[in-house]
Design an enzyme around this catalytic site. Structure first.
Site, PDB file in Angstrom:
ATOM      1  N   CYS A 245      61.317  48.923  40.897  1.00 24.91           N
ATOM      2  CA  CYS A 245      60.015  47.326  40.362  1.00 24.91           C
ATOM      3  C   CYS A 245      59.173  46.707  42.502  1.00 24.91           C
ATOM      4  O   CYS A 245      60.117  47.219  43.057  1.00 24.91           O
ATOM      5  CB  CYS A 245      61.123  46.039  40.819  1.00 24.91           C
TER       6      CYS A 245
ATOM      7  N   CYS B 161      52.937  48.821  39.743  1.00 20.65           N
ATOM      8  CA  CYS B 161      53.551  47.861  39.786  1.00 20.65           C
ATOM      9  C   CYS B 161      54.696  49.039  38.022  1.00 20.65           C
ATOM     10  O   CYS B 161      53.722  49.235  37.365  1.00 20.65           O
ATOM     11  CB  CYS B 161      53.431  46.746  39.306  1.00 20.65           C
TER      12      CYS B 161
HETATM   13  N1  DGL Z   1      57.754  45.279  37.644  1.00 21.51           N
HETATM   14  C1  DGL Z   1      57.327  44.428  39.170  1.00 21.51           C
HETATM   15  C2  DGL Z   1      56.925  45.793  39.989  1.00 21.51           C
HETATM   16  O1  DGL Z   1      56.960  46.587  39.754  1.00 21.51           O
HETATM   17  C3  DGL Z   1      56.224  43.302  38.516  1.00 21.51           C
HETATM   18  C4  DGL Z   1      56.912  42.342  37.591  1.00 21.51           C
HETATM   19  C5  DGL Z   1      56.644  40.642  37.584  1.00 21.51           C
HETATM   20  O2  DGL Z   1      55.553  40.306  38.273  1.00 21.51           O
HETATM   21  O3  DGL Z   1      58.033  40.474  38.010  1.00 21.51           O
HETATM   22  O4  DGL Z   1      55.691  45.397  40.839  1.00 21.51           O
END
Ligand code: DGL
Length: 264
Positions: A70, A182
């Site tokens: 993440c 993301c």
């Molecule tokens: N998957 C998360 C990232 O890579 C973002 C998703 C979220 O905002 O929770 O930043």
């Protein structure tokens, strides 16, 4: 012991799929904190607290190495976890993020203008500008927050996701490379590729498995602790029909379940 993969929701499953395709024999625990999603519009304090809680849970489940798949949690919490949390609470565990491996790929070849599409928290942290600047100080880095894209993906609204991706792509038209910063964005990378034909799209699902494999080869003290029974467990802190649908599209054979770590 296991390889842990953590995300705020389902985006990290795309990276987990790449790990399993590349290294199917290891044992994996996936944990998505879908109860607190999206992390991208939370405060740094909230993101740190949710991520620490997830780390404690995953370490209690025998993870030897955890990939924070993440970008938002990596940007806000990884440094604290590596420098403060692990030395006092779990010195034998390794926690890695997604930003450095992505920067290594994006900066290769001397790109001059590099775009980063990310959540508001990741863009605000300027972690990509900072890390790209260490590798390629001459690079011009354009970090743009794309609010709304993660919620559209999580809500299974791909028409809306396409519209958002196309609109934000306009800002990156002059870039050599665009980092999809993301882990949800690989699910819509085709929209970015269609809108930005001359721009190299750097998508983490295409690079993280090779980076992890290489890391494990260079760190036998970790690799030798990993179970090789090929057992996969996927958990989320809050389960809904969409989560089940996305998980079953990616992994038809593996159920996703709600875990006991979901209280606040
Ligand atoms: N998957 C998360 C990232 O890579 C973002 C998703 C979220 O905002 O929770 O930043």
């Amino acid at each position: 012991m296991k390889i842990g993969v953590f995300d705020s929701g389902l985006g990290g499953l795309v990276i987990t799929k790449a790990f399993i395709e590349e290294m199917p024999n290891y044992d994996y625990l996936y944990y998505g904190d879908s109860r607190h999603l999206p992390y991208g519009d939370k405060t740094s304090g909230q993101i740190l607290s949710y991520t620490l809680k997830a780390m404690r849970y995953m370490i209690s489940q025998d993870c030897k190495i955890i990939i924070i798949a993440c970008n938002t949690a990596t940007s806000i919490a990884l440094r604290y976890i590596q420098q403060r949390f692990l030395p006092s609470e779990a010195p034998d565990v390794k926690v890695l993020g997604v930003v450095i491996p992505t920067v290594e790929v994006a900066a290769a070849g001397g790109a001059r203008r590099i775009g980063v599409a990310a959540t508001a928290a990741t863009a605000r942290s300027h972690i990509y500008r900072e890390e790209l600047g260490k590798v390629n100080p001459a690079a011009d880095v354009l970090e743009i927050a794309v609010p709304g894209l993660v919620p559209a993906i999580e809500a299974d609204d791909f028409a809306k996701a396409e519209k958002i991706a196309r609109e934000c792509a306009v800002s990156f038209a002059g870039c050599d490379n665009l980092i999809l910063g993301c882990t949800h964005y690989p699910l819509v990378k085709h929209f970015f590729r269609a809108a930005l034909r001359g721009v190299k799209i750097v998508s983490q699902d295409e690079l993280m498995a090779g980076k992890l494999k290489d890391y494990l080869q260079r760190h036998p003290e970790i690799q030798n602790c990993l179970g090789t029974g090929g057992s996969y467990r996927f958990e989320v802190s809050s389960l809904n029909r969409h989560a089940q649908k996305v998980a079953s599209l990616l992994f038809p054979e593996i159920p996703i379940c709600r875990c006991g770590n979901s209280g606040d």
